[in-house]
Design an enzyme around this catalytic site. Sequence first.
Site, PDB file in Angstrom:
ATOM      1  N   ARG A 184      -1.261   2.375  -9.461  1.00  0.00           N
ATOM      2  CA  ARG A 184      -2.095   2.691  -8.287  1.00  0.00           C
ATOM      3  C   ARG A 184      -1.497   3.864  -7.512  1.00  0.00           C
ATOM      4  NH1 ARG A 184      -3.543  -2.042  -4.105  1.00  0.00           N
ATOM      5  NH2 ARG A 184      -1.413  -1.654  -3.418  1.00  0.00           N
ATOM      6  N   LYS A 197      -4.610   5.064  -1.554  1.00  0.00           N
ATOM      7  CA  LYS A 197      -3.665   4.568  -0.549  1.00  0.00           C
ATOM      8  C   LYS A 197      -2.886   5.752   0.015  1.00  0.00           C
ATOM      9  CE  LYS A 197      -0.658   0.530  -0.102  1.00  0.00           C
ATOM     10  NZ  LYS A 197      -1.189   0.021   1.148  1.00  0.00           N
ATOM     11  N   GLU A 210     -12.440  -5.426   5.004  1.00  0.00           N
ATOM     12  CA  GLU A 210     -11.083  -5.957   4.845  1.00  0.00           C
ATOM     13  C   GLU A 210     -10.364  -5.954   6.184  1.00  0.00           C
ATOM     14  OE1 GLU A 210      -8.854  -3.372   2.197  1.00  0.00           O
ATOM     15  OE2 GLU A 210      -9.636  -1.580   3.151  1.00  0.00           O
TER      16      GLU A 210
HETATM   17  N1  PLP Z   1      -6.232  -3.249   2.084  1.00  0.00           N
HETATM   18  C1  PLP Z   1      -5.490  -2.261   2.617  1.00  0.00           C
HETATM   19  C2  PLP Z   1      -6.142  -1.262   3.507  1.00  0.00           C
HETATM   20  C3  PLP Z   1      -4.120  -2.186   2.327  1.00  0.00           C
HETATM   21  O1  PLP Z   1      -3.373  -1.193   2.833  1.00  0.00           O
HETATM   22  C4  PLP Z   1      -3.528  -3.174   1.495  1.00  0.00           C
HETATM   23  C5  PLP Z   1      -2.095  -3.145   1.210  1.00  0.00           C
HETATM   24  O2  PLP Z   1      -1.639  -2.622   0.238  1.00  0.00           O
HETATM   25  C6  PLP Z   1      -4.354  -4.186   0.958  1.00  0.00           C
HETATM   26  C7  PLP Z   1      -5.701  -4.182   1.284  1.00  0.00           C
HETATM   27  C8  PLP Z   1      -3.809  -5.229   0.041  1.00  0.00           C
HETATM   28  O3  PLP Z   1      -3.511  -4.704  -1.240  1.00  0.00           O
HETATM   29  P1  PLP Z   1      -2.349  -5.286  -2.137  1.00  0.00           P
HETATM   30  O4  PLP Z   1      -2.660  -6.721  -2.386  1.00  0.00           O
HETATM   31  O5  PLP Z   1      -2.397  -4.479  -3.377  1.00  0.00           O
HETATM   32  O6  PLP Z   1      -1.089  -5.108  -1.393  1.00  0.00           O
END
Ligand code: PLP
Length: 287
Positions: free
Chosen positions: A50, A149, A182
């Site tokens: 990712r 990200k 989210e």
């Molecule tokens: N949503 C956002 C905006 C995030 O920054 C994150 C953190 O990484 C997540 C969701 C959760 O993703 P993950 O389970 O891959 O950490």
Amino acid sequence: AWVFVDGDFVSKEEAKLSVYDHGLLYGDGVFEGIRAYEGKVFRLREHMERLYASAHAILLEVPYSLEDFEEIVLETLRRNELATGYIRIVVTRGRGDLGLDPRSCPRASVVVIAEPLALFPKELYEKGIRLFTVAVRRPRQDILPPQVKSLNYLNNVYAKVQARRAGYDEALLLNTEGYVTEGSGENIFVVKDGALLTPPPWVGILKGITRAAVLELAKERGIPAREEVLTLTDVYTADEVFLTGTAAEIVPVVEVDGRTIGAGKPGPITGELLEAFRALTRTEGVP
Ligand code: PLP
């Protein structure tokens, strides 16, 4: 604590980047958060992939091969003698001129930090947290979709600030059409009539690695699970709600915008998935 900065391990106090770094000047960069549990790094390859995908999307060249970068992550944990902890990777465009043009930055800057981290106080994992729907919207498609990200997290920071100022633990963000997306740094799940539902990526979310793991665990355990577009009313009337994320792990939600969720305490399916996730993180992973 030892921090990896551009090829060297330096003490936390000495870990610095230039004020001319475009990560600081323009938020030009990408990041990842990863966790290690009892000596095993959870889904390291998925997180690295990712990171490289986010970098690729913004035309940023990571100055290491994926395999070498994985070794740097593992070495950061070893140096800090951490068996259980959180790892933060930051890759910025690097040091350049004051202009926005990334061509003035010859080499990306790379930082890896490893520390113990609990996103919410321990008692909230047992009692559940309270969510507040903020005015900040999660765009479905901006120049960069939420699946990148990037270091531009000001919307998320501001969402968190709004929720905290309203006296809540975490923010819930809708997209520009008003559908549930989210939290500020976590994906959301609801349980309704025994089924597990979570918004599809196209509404505007980061494709969480914890989210994917929870969907797999539900399927293995025979809990019906599917992606579904959710309204706020779906959340208010859910039997259970929880958030997932690398930093947050799995955190039960017991109240949203003043509405009590279910019985007002963490529900049984949340509990079952939490236990299954805990077991998975202790068995799977890169040692
Ligand atoms: N949503 C956002 C905006 C995030 O920054 C994150 C953190 O990484 C997540 C969701 C959760 O993703 P993950 O389970 O891959 O950490």
